[in-house]
Design an enzyme around this catalytic site. Structure first.
Site, PDB file in Angstrom:
ATOM      1  CB  ALA A  38      -0.891   0.014   1.240  1.00  0.00           C
ATOM      2  CG  MET A  39       1.996   5.225  -2.120  1.00  0.00           C
ATOM      3  SD  MET A  39       3.704   5.163  -1.462  1.00  0.00           S
ATOM      4  CE  MET A  39       3.940   6.909  -1.115  1.00  0.00           C
ATOM      5  CD  GLU A  40       4.063   6.381   2.659  1.00  0.00           C
ATOM      6  OE1 GLU A  40       3.797   5.238   2.244  1.00  0.00           O
ATOM      7  OE2 GLU A  40       5.225   6.785   2.817  1.00  0.00           O
ATOM      8  CG  ASN A  41      -0.302   8.068  -2.566  1.00  0.00           C
ATOM      9  OD1 ASN A  41       0.851   8.117  -2.968  1.00  0.00           O
ATOM     10  ND2 ASN A  41      -1.084   7.013  -2.768  1.00  0.00           N
ATOM     11  CD  GLU A  59       0.940   2.093   3.714  1.00  0.00           C
ATOM     12  OE1 GLU A  59       1.512   3.188   3.509  1.00  0.00           O
ATOM     13  OE2 GLU A  59       1.536   0.997   3.622  1.00  0.00           O
ATOM     14  CG  HIS A  96       3.866   6.130   6.265  1.00  0.00           C
ATOM     15  ND1 HIS A  96       5.152   6.321   6.705  1.00  0.00           N
ATOM     16  CD2 HIS A  96       3.871   4.939   5.607  1.00  0.00           C
ATOM     17  CE1 HIS A  96       5.901   5.278   6.332  1.00  0.00           C
ATOM     18  NE2 HIS A  96       5.152   4.431   5.682  1.00  0.00           N
ATOM     19  CD  GLU A 137       8.260   3.033   4.666  1.00  0.00           C
ATOM     20  OE1 GLU A 137       7.539   2.373   5.452  1.00  0.00           O
ATOM     21  OE2 GLU A 137       7.773   3.765   3.770  1.00  0.00           O
TER      22      GLU A 137
END
Ligand code: ZN
Length: 883
Positions: free
Chosen positions: A269-272, A305, A308, A327
């Site tokens: 997953a990505m924390e945009n 996420e 973050h 991270e």
């Protein structure tokens, strides 16, 4: 393809950007093959940069359509544009606007970096260097800007349009059936946190009130029709938000928080900012399709996420060498969250198992690197277990050394000082040094020195003086580029246990009130006084440091710890140590006294009869033998995976046979009653019941097959169904094939469930498995372009099937080499990840080593390798002095 064999980027070469970007206005007109992106960048010279520098913007496979400076088209001679860069030799030495128009093709973007399509939806992935595939940019994390994004699309194709921040405007656009939305993110951010999504998506949402009374619209977007599987994820977001407020005092800072699940994704997953994009396997869950482990992963990754937002987004990294800053810290935070939400000891054991399986392996391989690397050829290859998991262990050790109160004060100071900036590991440590007055320079070696330290301990009891002495020695093996190692600062949480099980009241003034001794020299000695009888030392409680330990305890002493240690982690560790000792000896062909095997089995039986019922989740971990990878690592060289497999199978059989009665009782007393719930206690009961099934099958194949078939047919949730099927995988024959067929039929339209089906078959430890895997690659549900499919089938074979991947004829290596070369043309990141399965090749015995080397050389010899694969293969083959 990129053909450059790698500019090396070095930490010591860091200098600030010559220009800064304050604002970005993006206009993205989505089209399947010709998306137009107009970016207006508000730039200014950086006072810390060079005064006469050209402006060089990064690109990657870009196609420039138009360029204007302060609204006027730039003449052809004033700039140079290639797919990789846009250069203006003489930019203004004052603030100015640059408007860049590019055209990109999201449909043919199989690298899944930048803007691409997944099941017809548009989505983005920009970390680490994907934004440069959307527009030319200063694509580095220390350039932070405020973004406004206008997204336009066909209403039918993309009724939902989402960007970072808050939605400020939207409506009909020019052209038949077009519409648009404008999103504004007030928080300056680096380009890697940019995201947009356009597509046909179902939504579930709720409102969350923060501790500062901000109303936040929280939503999860999924494939239409799967909304009923998003509830657990939505719930996990709310629990994460509340936890971060309570434990770290961190509050959410936008009016909306969105998660979008997509099916084609290179990572978890990505924390945009405000718009997290998730691999759908970490969002979708129902009792029928997801296991207990899936639920726990969803909870952990949602939390990760979300956390973050502060550790990564509000405070970001100055450069990619600092990746562990966001991270390692965020993994530590999500581990603490899961420990609070579930059982702390059980969770800690799971973390350590994963750390040993992945990070210790990496640390002893040709790919070993420090938590903060000092150079890289391809940053995508440093999203590693070392940066993440060992990075988290460093934060945990810091907390152990300075204590929880000072740790929290240090975190508060770090956020206060660094909010809105791009920070470094030094900034992080300075906050803790300042609140405690401690010098943390010695401790900071954990970031710089690669390799897993080994701590050797010897205990001596003096009956006359009533003292107990512990002599410590530490060393760290050489790793690539680092031959000489300094002693590390290692927190050793310890206690003494009497042989009858009582804790001992011995004293030692070098052990802190919370039971921690800091080993920071190459050798050291502790003396405890007032010790009335020979004790059993319990060292590295809660696994207080990521080290390997040599401590010569007898089986009898280890079994005292298993029964009586006040520290649950060390109780589990004691059982593992006893079993590992037997497994290593058997795997090496050494003779093992039958009494030792029988003694271990009867100790486990006693544990099952008296201690196990109180905590089934913990008991399930105790009765599970060390994995084949654990055994291989302990052996370290000249490894024969066939011998390891045989030794483990044999010990499982012996333990199963000795424990048949308690195991049968677990099967009955822990039978599922009532509706499925993914909570930790229910999951714990299922895990012990299924561990019992596994041991019973090892003891008696006919009994195991009957029980597994019954459970497979009657299961009311995926955890039990899959556990039964995985036991059947160990038993060749018709029952297994019939169950596989039924499973496939039942879940034919569930790609994430079929991934489990692929995975189980890839891990069958039999010679025909490679053929089976090749056959499954032709299955209608398999696709080389979907990373989840490739990882479940090919990745599981290479990473989890030690015996067949390392087949003595080299067929497993050859197969993987073929797949890596094929995948590299589509998706280099995925190919490089698969290739890391070779990281233990030098540990193998000679014949396997030479087959592995040939396979690696074949990959290395292919022209036009991607930078991702070229880097991993080169490092895997490099000779270094530790060998
Ligand atoms: Zn992360």
């Amino acid at each position: 393809m990129r053909t450059d064999i790698a500019q090396i980027v070095r930490l010591e070469d860091y200098r600030p950007s010559d220009f800064l970007i304050d604002r970005v206005a993006l206009d993205v007109r989505l089209h399947p093959t010709a998306t137009r992106v107009t970016a207006t960048l508000t730039l200014r010279p950086n006072p810390l940069g060079r005064a006469d520098a050209p402006l060089v913007l990064d690109g990657d496979e870009l196609n420039l359509k138009a360029l204007a400076l302060d609204g006027r088209a730039l003449p052809a001679g004033a700039f140079e544009a290639s797919p990789q860069a846009l250069t203006i030799a003489q930019p203004p030495r004052r603030p100015f606007n640059l408007t860049i128009e590019t055209e990109i093709d999201p449909t043919s973007n199989t690298k899944l970096m930048g803007l691409y399509r997944s099941s017809g939806n548009y989505c983005t992935q920009c970390e680490a260097e994907g934004f440069r595939r959307i527009t030319y940019f200063l694509d580095r994390p220390d350039v932070m800007a405020v973004y406004t994004t206008r997204i336009e699309a066909d209403r039918d194709e993309a009724p939902v349009l989402i960007g970072n921040g808050n939605r400020v405007e939207g409506g009909a656009a020019e052209g038949t059936n077009r519409h648009y939305a404008v999103w504004h993110d007030p928080h300056p951010k680096p380009s890697y946190l940019f995201a947009l999504v356009g597509g046909r998506l179902g939504r579930v949402g709720r409102s969350f009130t923060t501790m500062g009374e901000r109303e936040v619209d929280v939503a999860v977007y999924v494939e239409p029709g799967k909304e009923d599987r998003a509830g657990y994820a939505l719930d996990a977001i709310e629990r994460s938000m509340r936890w971060d407020e309570r434990v770290f005092g961190r509050e959410y800072d936008l009016d909306v928080f969105n998660i979008v699940a997509v099916s084609d994704f290179n990572m978890g997953a990505m924390e945009n900012k405000g718009l997290n994009i998730f691999n759908d396997k970490y969002v979708l869950a129902s009792p029928e399709t997801a296991t207990d482990a899936d639920y726990a992963n969803i909870e952990a990754i949602i939390a990760h996420e979300y956390f973050h937002n502060w550790s990564g987004n509000r405070v970001t990294c100055r450069d990619w060498f600092q990746l562990c800053l966001k991270e390692g810290l965020t993994v530590f935070r999500d581990q603490e969250f899961s420990s609070d939400e579930r059982s702390r000891p059980v969770h800690r054991i799971a973390e350590v198992k994963a750390l040993r399986a992945r990070q210790f392996l990496e640390d002893s391989s040709p790919l070993a690197h420090p938590v903060r690397p000092t150079q890289y050829r391809e940053i995508n290859n440093f999203y590693t277990a070392t940066v993440y998991e060992k990075g988290a262990e460093i934060v945990r050790m810091l907390k152990t050394i300075i204590g929880p109160e000072d740790f929290r004060r240090g975190m508060d100071l770090y956020y206060e000082r660094c909010d809105g900036t791009a920070a470094t590991v030094e900034d992080f440590l300075a906050a803790f040094a300042d609140v405690t007055g401690r010098d943390l320079s010695h401790f900071s070696r954990w970031y710089a020195q690669a390799g897993t330290p080994r701590v050797t301990v010897a205990g001596t009891y003096d009956a006359a003086a009533q003292t107990y002495r512990l002599d410590f020695a530490q060393s760290t093996p050489p790793t690539p580029g680092q031959t000489e190692k300094e002693p590390m600062a290692i927190p050793v949480a310890l206690g003494l246990v009497a042989r009858d099980g009582r804790p001992m009241q011995a004293t030692c003034d070098r052990v802190s009130a919370n039971g921690v001794f800091l080993l920071d020299k190459a050798t050291d000695r502790l003396t405890f006084t007032g010790v009335s009888a020979p004790p059993v030392p319990s060292l590295f409680r809660e696994f207080s440091a990521p080290v390997k330990t040599t401590l010569d305890l007898s089986n009898e002493e280890l079994l005292v710890l298993l029964r009586h240690d006040g520290d649950a982690f060390n109780r589990w560790q004691a059982a593992q140590s006893v079993a590992l000792r037997l497994l290593v000896a058997r795997s090496k062909g050494a003779s093992v006294a039958d009494a030792d095997v029988a003694g271990t089995a009867s100790a486990l039986r006693a544990f099952m009869e008296t201690d196990a019922p109180a905590d089934p989740a913990f008991a399930a971990l105790v009765v599970t033998l060390p994995s084949e990878t654990d055994i291989a690592q302990e052996i370290g060289s000249d490894v024969d995976p066939d011998a390891i497999h045989r030794a483990r199978r044999e010990l499982r059989r012996r333990i199963g046979q000795a424990c048949i009665e308690p195991l049968r009782r677990f099967r009955e007393s822990l039978a599922e009653s009532g509706a499925y719930s993914p909570d930790a206690a229910s999951a714990g009961r299922r895990s012990l019941r299924n561990a019992a099934l596994d041991l019973l099958a090892a003891a008696d194949a006919a009994l195991g097959e009957r029980l597994a078939r019954e459970q497979f047919e009657s299961a009311v949730n995926m955890t039990d169904r899959l556990a039964a099927l995985s036991v059947l995988m160990t038993l060749p024959g018709e029952a297994r094939e019939t169950a596989l067929d039924r499973f496939e039929t039942r879940y034919r339209n569930e790609p994430l469930v079929l991934d489990k089906w692929f995975m189980l078959q890839a891990t069958i430890a039999e010679d025909a498995t490679l053929e089976r895997v090749m056959r499954l690659m032709e299955h209608r549900a398999f696709s080389m372009s979907n990373p989840n499919r490739v990882r479940s089938l090919v990745g599981s074979f290479a990473m989890l099937n030690q015996r067949q991947f390392n087949a003595p004829d080299g067929s497993g290596y050859d197969f993987l080499a073929d797949i890596v070369l094929r995948t590299d043309e589509l998706n280099p990141q995925l190919a490089a990840r698969l290739l890391t399965s070779f990281s233990s090749w030098r540990m193998m015995e000679k014949t396997r080593q030479s087959h592995a080397k040939n396979a690696l050389l074949r990959i290395a010899g292919k022209p036009n390798l991607s930078r991702d694969v070229g880097d991993i293969v080169a490092r895997s083959l490099e000779e270094h002095e530790s060998r």
